[in-house]
Design an enzyme around this catalytic site. Structure first.
Site, short mmCIF file in Angstrom:
data_model
loop_
_atom_site.label_atom_id
_atom_site.label_comp_id
_atom_site.label_asym_id
_atom_site.label_seq_id
_atom_site.Cartn_x
_atom_site.Cartn_y
_atom_site.Cartn_z
N ALA A 103 0.82 -1.21 0.00
CA ALA A 103 0.00 0.00 0.00
C ALA A 103 0.85 1.26 0.00
O ALA A 103 0.46 2.29 -0.57
CB ALA A 103 -0.94 -0.01 1.20
N TYR A 104 2.02 1.20 0.62
CA TYR A 104 2.90 2.37 0.69
C TYR A 104 3.31 2.84 -0.70
O TYR A 104 3.53 4.04 -0.93
CB TYR A 104 4.13 2.02 1.53
CG TYR A 104 5.03 3.19 1.81
CD1 TYR A 104 4.76 4.07 2.85
CD2 TYR A 104 6.17 3.41 1.04
CE1 TYR A 104 5.59 5.15 3.10
CE2 TYR A 104 7.00 4.48 1.29
CZ TYR A 104 6.71 5.35 2.32
OH TYR A 104 7.53 6.42 2.57
N GLU A 105 3.41 1.90 -1.64
CA GLU A 105 3.86 2.23 -3.00
C GLU A 105 2.73 2.73 -3.90
O GLU A 105 2.99 3.19 -5.02
CB GLU A 105 4.53 1.00 -3.63
CG GLU A 105 5.86 0.61 -3.00
CD GLU A 105 5.73 -0.08 -1.64
OE1 GLU A 105 6.67 0.05 -0.83
OE2 GLU A 105 4.69 -0.73 -1.38
N VAL A 154 -4.25 -2.53 4.87
CA VAL A 154 -3.27 -2.31 5.93
C VAL A 154 -3.96 -2.71 7.23
O VAL A 154 -4.98 -2.14 7.60
CB VAL A 154 -2.82 -0.83 5.99
CG1 VAL A 154 -1.72 -0.66 7.03
CG2 VAL A 154 -2.35 -0.35 4.63
N ILE A 155 -3.40 -3.72 7.89
CA ILE A 155 -3.99 -4.26 9.12
C ILE A 155 -3.09 -3.88 10.29
O ILE A 155 -1.88 -4.09 10.24
CB ILE A 155 -4.15 -5.79 9.02
CG1 ILE A 155 -5.06 -6.14 7.83
CG2 ILE A 155 -4.73 -6.35 10.33
CD1 ILE A 155 -5.12 -7.62 7.50
N THR A 206 3.03 -2.69 16.18
CA THR A 206 3.98 -1.59 16.10
C THR A 206 3.32 -0.37 15.45
O THR A 206 2.18 -0.43 15.00
CB THR A 206 5.22 -1.99 15.25
OG1 THR A 206 4.80 -2.15 13.89
CG2 THR A 206 5.85 -3.28 15.76
N HIS A 215 4.02 0.79 12.64
CA HIS A 215 4.09 0.63 11.19
C HIS A 215 2.73 0.92 10.53
O HIS A 215 2.68 1.54 9.46
CB HIS A 215 4.56 -0.79 10.88
CG HIS A 215 4.76 -1.05 9.43
ND1 HIS A 215 5.93 -1.15 8.83
CD2 HIS A 215 3.95 -1.24 8.44
CE1 HIS A 215 5.83 -1.37 7.54
NE2 HIS A 215 4.60 -1.44 7.29
N PHE A 246 -10.14 5.90 -3.21
CA PHE A 246 -9.42 5.28 -2.10
C PHE A 246 -10.11 3.98 -1.69
O PHE A 246 -11.12 3.99 -0.98
CB PHE A 246 -9.35 6.25 -0.92
CG PHE A 246 -8.46 5.80 0.19
CD1 PHE A 246 -7.09 5.90 0.08
CD2 PHE A 246 -9.00 5.28 1.35
CE1 PHE A 246 -6.26 5.50 1.12
CE2 PHE A 246 -8.19 4.87 2.40
CZ PHE A 246 -6.81 4.98 2.28
N ARG A 298 -14.96 -6.36 4.89
CA ARG A 298 -15.02 -5.24 3.94
C ARG A 298 -14.58 -5.64 2.53
O ARG A 298 -14.60 -4.82 1.63
CB ARG A 298 -14.16 -4.09 4.46
CG ARG A 298 -14.81 -3.40 5.65
CD ARG A 298 -13.83 -2.65 6.53
NE ARG A 298 -14.52 -1.99 7.63
CZ ARG A 298 -15.02 -2.60 8.71
NH1 ARG A 298 -14.89 -3.90 8.84
NH2 ARG A 298 -15.63 -1.93 9.65
#
Length: 157
Positions: A57-59, A82-83, A87, A89, A114, A128
């Site tokens: 997802a970051y990319e 993103v779960i 941490t 993160h 999104f 979801r």
């Protein structure tokens, strides 16, 4: 009084779907929902849909930016999951994906829908991605098409 409102039928729209591979067991369900919505409800032709896979997802924001800059697409649908873990993160990845995709939409003036799930646990993600809470991939795809039509109406007004 003039009211502008987009519809979801956009048979000539060219749509890029950027999808993260990380958490693919969830994301593939999001993709299935998105493609089904684009084709069945939006009437988008197969040849007008491009799927681009990113590591995570970051990319997604960088890939979305390149897709937008190519001027080949009317909209971009970003899909990922993103779960939350133990941490910080989660906050970094979810926050950067969200703000980055929003920035692409604003800078490139193209709809970037999104469809990135940000959940507390895997159960929420599964809900979801096509079970109890619907399919957020399908919802994102329909949002993208509605925005394509709405922007066309605004430009023509």
């Amino acid at each position: 009084m003039k009211v502008l409102e987009g519809s979801v039928a956009a048979p000539n729209a060219k749509v890029a779907v950027a999808i993260a591979r990380f958490n693919s067991f969830i994301n593939e369900s999001l993709l299935e929902g998105a493609i089904d919505a684009l084709k069945r409800i939006g009437q988008v032709k197969d040849e007008n849909i491009t799927i681009v896979r990113t590591p995570g997802a970051y990319e997604l924001p960088l890939v979305a930016r390149r897709l937008a800059e190519s001027k080949k697409f009317d909209a971009i649908v970003a899909l990922g999951t993103v779960i939350r873990g133990g941490t910080a993160h989660f906050e970094y990845v979810a926050g950067e994906a969200s703000s980055g995709l929003g920035k692409v939409a604003m800078d490139a003036e193209i709809p970037v829908a999104f469809g990135v799930l940000t959940t507390e646990n895997i159960e929420q993600a599964i809900e979801r991605a096509g079970t109890k809470a619907g399919n957020k991939g399908a919802e994102a795809a329909l949002t993208a098409l509605e925005m394509v039509n709405l922007i066309q109406q605004i430009d023509a007004a």
